[in-house]
Enzyme design. Structure first.
Site, PDB file in Angstrom:
ATOM      1  NE  ARG A 105     -21.239 -33.075  75.042  1.00  0.00           N
ATOM      2  CZ  ARG A 105     -19.903 -33.114  74.998  1.00  0.00           C
ATOM      3  NH1 ARG A 105     -19.297 -33.699  73.976  1.00  0.00           N
ATOM      4  NH2 ARG A 105     -19.176 -32.596  75.972  1.00  0.00           N
ATOM      5  CG  ASP A 106     -24.636 -34.854  65.368  1.00  0.00           C
ATOM      6  OD1 ASP A 106     -24.478 -34.152  64.361  1.00  0.00           O
ATOM      7  OD2 ASP A 106     -25.418 -35.834  65.417  1.00  0.00           O
ATOM      8  CG  HIS A 150     -25.061 -27.994  60.399  1.00  0.00           C
ATOM      9  ND1 HIS A 150     -26.154 -27.838  59.570  1.00  0.00           N
ATOM     10  CD2 HIS A 150     -24.603 -29.244  60.167  1.00  0.00           C
ATOM     11  CE1 HIS A 150     -26.345 -28.940  58.875  1.00  0.00           C
ATOM     12  NE2 HIS A 150     -25.404 -29.814  59.210  1.00  0.00           N
ATOM     13  CG  MET A 151     -17.678 -26.089  61.645  1.00  0.00           C
ATOM     14  SD  MET A 151     -16.714 -24.842  62.559  1.00  0.00           S
ATOM     15  CE  MET A 151     -16.286 -23.721  61.266  1.00  0.00           C
ATOM     16  CG  HIS A 152     -20.808 -31.860  61.036  1.00  0.00           C
ATOM     17  ND1 HIS A 152     -21.651 -32.804  61.580  1.00  0.00           N
ATOM     18  CD2 HIS A 152     -21.456 -31.389  59.932  1.00  0.00           C
ATOM     19  CE1 HIS A 152     -22.752 -32.907  60.834  1.00  0.00           C
ATOM     20  NE2 HIS A 152     -22.648 -32.053  59.831  1.00  0.00           N
ATOM     21  CG  ASN A 166     -22.029 -32.807  55.318  1.00  0.00           C
ATOM     22  OD1 ASN A 166     -20.978 -33.114  54.746  1.00  0.00           O
ATOM     23  ND2 ASN A 166     -22.435 -33.400  56.429  1.00  0.00           N
ATOM     24  CD  GLU A 175     -29.200 -36.328  58.502  1.00  0.00           C
ATOM     25  OE1 GLU A 175     -29.685 -35.914  59.576  1.00  0.00           O
ATOM     26  OE2 GLU A 175     -28.486 -37.331  58.411  1.00  0.00           O
ATOM     27  CB  VAL A 176     -30.259 -29.855  59.643  1.00  0.00           C
ATOM     28  CG1 VAL A 176     -30.960 -28.680  60.299  1.00  0.00           C
ATOM     29  CG2 VAL A 176     -30.599 -31.161  60.358  1.00  0.00           C
TER      30      VAL A 176
HETATM   31  P1  5GP Z   1     -25.882 -32.624  58.081  1.00  0.00           P
HETATM   32  O1  5GP Z   1     -26.003 -34.012  57.530  1.00  0.00           O
HETATM   33  O2  5GP Z   1     -27.055 -31.763  57.714  1.00  0.00           O
HETATM   34  O3  5GP Z   1     -24.562 -31.978  57.777  1.00  0.00           O
HETATM   35  O4  5GP Z   1     -25.857 -32.787  59.647  1.00  0.00           O
HETATM   36  C1  5GP Z   1     -26.979 -32.692  60.459  1.00  0.00           C
HETATM   37  C2  5GP Z   1     -26.603 -33.261  61.799  1.00  0.00           C
HETATM   38  O5  5GP Z   1     -27.582 -32.886  62.726  1.00  0.00           O
HETATM   39  C3  5GP Z   1     -26.495 -34.773  61.822  1.00  0.00           C
HETATM   40  O6  5GP Z   1     -25.188 -35.171  62.207  1.00  0.00           O
HETATM   41  C4  5GP Z   1     -27.562 -35.188  62.830  1.00  0.00           C
HETATM   42  O7  5GP Z   1     -27.167 -36.274  63.645  1.00  0.00           O
HETATM   43  C5  5GP Z   1     -27.760 -33.926  63.642  1.00  0.00           C
HETATM   44  N1  5GP Z   1     -29.102 -33.765  64.195  1.00  0.00           N
HETATM   45  C6  5GP Z   1     -30.276 -33.927  63.528  1.00  0.00           C
HETATM   46  N2  5GP Z   1     -31.310 -33.656  64.342  1.00  0.00           N
HETATM   47  C7  5GP Z   1     -30.773 -33.303  65.536  1.00  0.00           C
HETATM   48  C8  5GP Z   1     -31.349 -32.913  66.784  1.00  0.00           C
HETATM   49  O8  5GP Z   1     -32.561 -32.823  66.960  1.00  0.00           O
HETATM   50  N3  5GP Z   1     -30.489 -32.626  67.800  1.00  0.00           N
HETATM   51  C9  5GP Z   1     -29.129 -32.698  67.645  1.00  0.00           C
HETATM   52  N4  5GP Z   1     -28.378 -32.401  68.701  1.00  0.00           N
HETATM   53  N5  5GP Z   1     -28.551 -33.072  66.478  1.00  0.00           N
HETATM   54  C10 5GP Z   1     -29.372 -33.363  65.447  1.00  0.00           C
END
Ligand code: 5GP
Length: 115
Positions: A29-30, A101-103, A88, A96-97
């Site tokens: 879970r996010d 990853h697929m949301h 993204n 961000e990461v």
């Molecule tokens: P991005 O913006 O890279 O597509 O999505 C990264 C996602 O990772 C964001 O929705 C953010 O809330 C989630 N996220 C960042 N750090 C953590 C973490 O430590 N644990 C979890 N479960 N989600 C994280």
């Protein structure tokens, strides 16, 4: 390459609410959910972003990400009403990461275009 937060989750160095795992994929879970269901589905191998996917090399892995999304959508009972899958890629998309990853987002009506 430096470990991302997601590789630390894979190695169980930091906690996460894990909802699915197999040999090649992990889903959790996010931490900052944008919908009632917001799950991140990741490969266990390090692929930083979409532009580093190689079709032939990663075809099976990508199939597994989608299989996991469909399985979870059914389990979370969002498959009938619909859901959104998002990758993204890079700064303009707000990535961000830098671990692919697929949301999986669902449980509410979504708007389009995305912000
Ligand atoms: P991005 O913006 O890279 O597509 O999505 C990264 C996602 O990772 C964001 O929705 C953010 O809330 C989630 N996220 C960042 N750090 C953590 C973490 O430590 N644990 C979890 N479960 N989600 C994280």
């Amino acid at each position: 390459m430096a470990d991302t937060i997601f590789s630390k989750i894979i190695k169980r160095e930091i906690p996460a609410d894990i909802v699915y795992e197999n040999d090649s994929v992990l889903a959790f879970r996010d931490i900052n959910p944008q919908a009632p269901v917001h799950i991140l589905i990741i490969p266990k191998v390090e692929i930083p972003k979409v532009t580093e996917i190689e079709g032939k090399k990663h075809a099976q892995l990508l199939g597994e990400l989608f299989d996991a999304a469909n399985k979870l959508a059914k389990e979370m009972k969002i498959d009938k009403d619909g859901f959104r899958l998002v990758f993204n890629c890079g700064d303009n998309a707000g990535q961000e990461v830098y671990h692919l990853h697929m949301h999986l987002l669902g449980g509410r009506k979504m708007t389009w275009p995305p912000g």
